[in-house]
Motif scaffolding. Sequence first.
Motif, PDB file in Angstrom:
ATOM      1  N   ILE A  97       0.839  -1.202   0.000  1.00 56.34           N
ATOM      2  CA  ILE A  97       0.000   0.000   0.000  1.00 56.34           C
ATOM      3  C   ILE A  97       0.874   1.252   0.000  1.00 56.34           C
ATOM      4  O   ILE A  97       0.608   2.213  -0.734  1.00 56.34           O
ATOM      5  CB  ILE A  97      -0.964  -0.007   1.209  1.00 56.34           C
ATOM      6  CG1 ILE A  97      -2.034  -1.080   1.008  1.00 56.34           C
ATOM      7  CG2 ILE A  97      -1.594   1.367   1.420  1.00 56.34           C
ATOM      8  CD1 ILE A  97      -2.850  -1.382   2.251  1.00 56.34           C
ATOM      9  N   LYS A  98       1.931   1.254   0.804  1.00 55.70           N
ATOM     10  CA  LYS A  98       2.846   2.402   0.841  1.00 55.70           C
ATOM     11  C   LYS A  98       3.501   2.626  -0.519  1.00 55.70           C
ATOM     12  O   LYS A  98       3.628   3.765  -0.974  1.00 55.70           O
ATOM     13  CB  LYS A  98       3.927   2.188   1.906  1.00 55.70           C
ATOM     14  CG  LYS A  98       3.434   2.356   3.321  1.00 55.70           C
ATOM     15  CD  LYS A  98       4.550   2.104   4.317  1.00 55.70           C
ATOM     16  CE  LYS A  98       4.075   2.198   5.733  1.00 55.70           C
ATOM     17  NZ  LYS A  98       5.138   1.884   6.700  1.00 55.70           N
ATOM     18  N   GLU A  99       3.905   1.546  -1.176  1.00 54.18           N
ATOM     19  CA  GLU A  99       4.537   1.655  -2.496  1.00 54.18           C
ATOM     20  C   GLU A  99       3.561   2.199  -3.533  1.00 54.18           C
ATOM     21  O   GLU A  99       3.919   3.056  -4.349  1.00 54.18           O
ATOM     22  CB  GLU A  99       5.068   0.295  -2.950  1.00 54.18           C
ATOM     23  CG  GLU A  99       6.285  -0.166  -2.185  1.00 54.18           C
ATOM     24  CD  GLU A  99       6.677  -1.601  -2.478  1.00 54.18           C
ATOM     25  OE1 GLU A  99       6.096  -2.224  -3.396  1.00 54.18           O
ATOM     26  OE2 GLU A  99       7.581  -2.114  -1.781  1.00 54.18           O
ATOM     27  N   ARG A 100       2.327   1.714  -3.514  1.00 57.37           N
ATOM     28  CA  ARG A 100       1.323   2.188  -4.468  1.00 57.37           C
ATOM     29  C   ARG A 100       0.981   3.654  -4.226  1.00 57.37           C
ATOM     30  O   ARG A 100       0.799   4.424  -5.172  1.00 57.37           O
ATOM     31  CB  ARG A 100       0.070   1.319  -4.387  1.00 57.37           C
ATOM     32  CG  ARG A 100       0.292  -0.058  -4.981  1.00 57.37           C
ATOM     33  CD  ARG A 100      -0.840  -1.002  -4.799  1.00 57.37           C
ATOM     34  NE  ARG A 100      -2.154  -0.397  -5.034  1.00 57.37           N
ATOM     35  CZ  ARG A 100      -3.276  -1.060  -4.956  1.00 57.37           C
ATOM     36  NH1 ARG A 100      -3.279  -2.334  -4.633  1.00 57.37           N
ATOM     37  NH2 ARG A 100      -4.416  -0.456  -5.187  1.00 57.37           N
ATOM     38  N   THR A 101       0.910   4.055  -2.966  1.00 55.26           N
ATOM     39  CA  THR A 101       0.628   5.455  -2.638  1.00 55.26           C
ATOM     40  C   THR A 101       1.759   6.346  -3.107  1.00 55.26           C
ATOM     41  O   THR A 101       1.520   7.413  -3.680  1.00 55.26           O
ATOM     42  CB  THR A 101       0.392   5.610  -1.123  1.00 55.26           C
ATOM     43  OG1 THR A 101      -0.667   4.740  -0.732  1.00 55.26           O
ATOM     44  CG2 THR A 101       0.044   7.035  -0.756  1.00 55.26           C
TER      45      THR A 101
END
Length: 133
Positions: free
Chosen positions: A53-57
């Motif tokens: 999720i952090k990478e996609r954000t």
Amino acid sequence: MKKSEVPQDSSNIESTNMRELCYATDDKGNYTTALSSGWEPKTIALSNSIEEIKERTEAARQQVINNEASPIVYFMELNKMDVGILAGYVGMWQWRIKRHFKPSVFAGLSDKVLKKYADAFLITTEQLKKFKG
């Protein structure tokens, strides 16, 4: 699993002073509930999900900075939404939301439409309009 065997591994849940409710069997073989502070495989899976999720954000933020996507893409990722979920919140067709991902289209959106997005993301219309990454 027996009540005495309910996992008590260190996890993200433990750091928040919360426990997870599990079903187990007591000494007589009857089902009962037990509290667990964590289970290693679940902790690993949750950590991997949070990292993704952090990478996609971050990828969405970079798209906004590079003027490849509108802030809607970033806030959608930040709020762990997909197009279908966002469509439900704002009451629009998915194809219309995808069109709003284009910076040129986003720039021409009315305040009424921007307010729907801002309300869904729990931010102000100004925060949405002025977000540059």
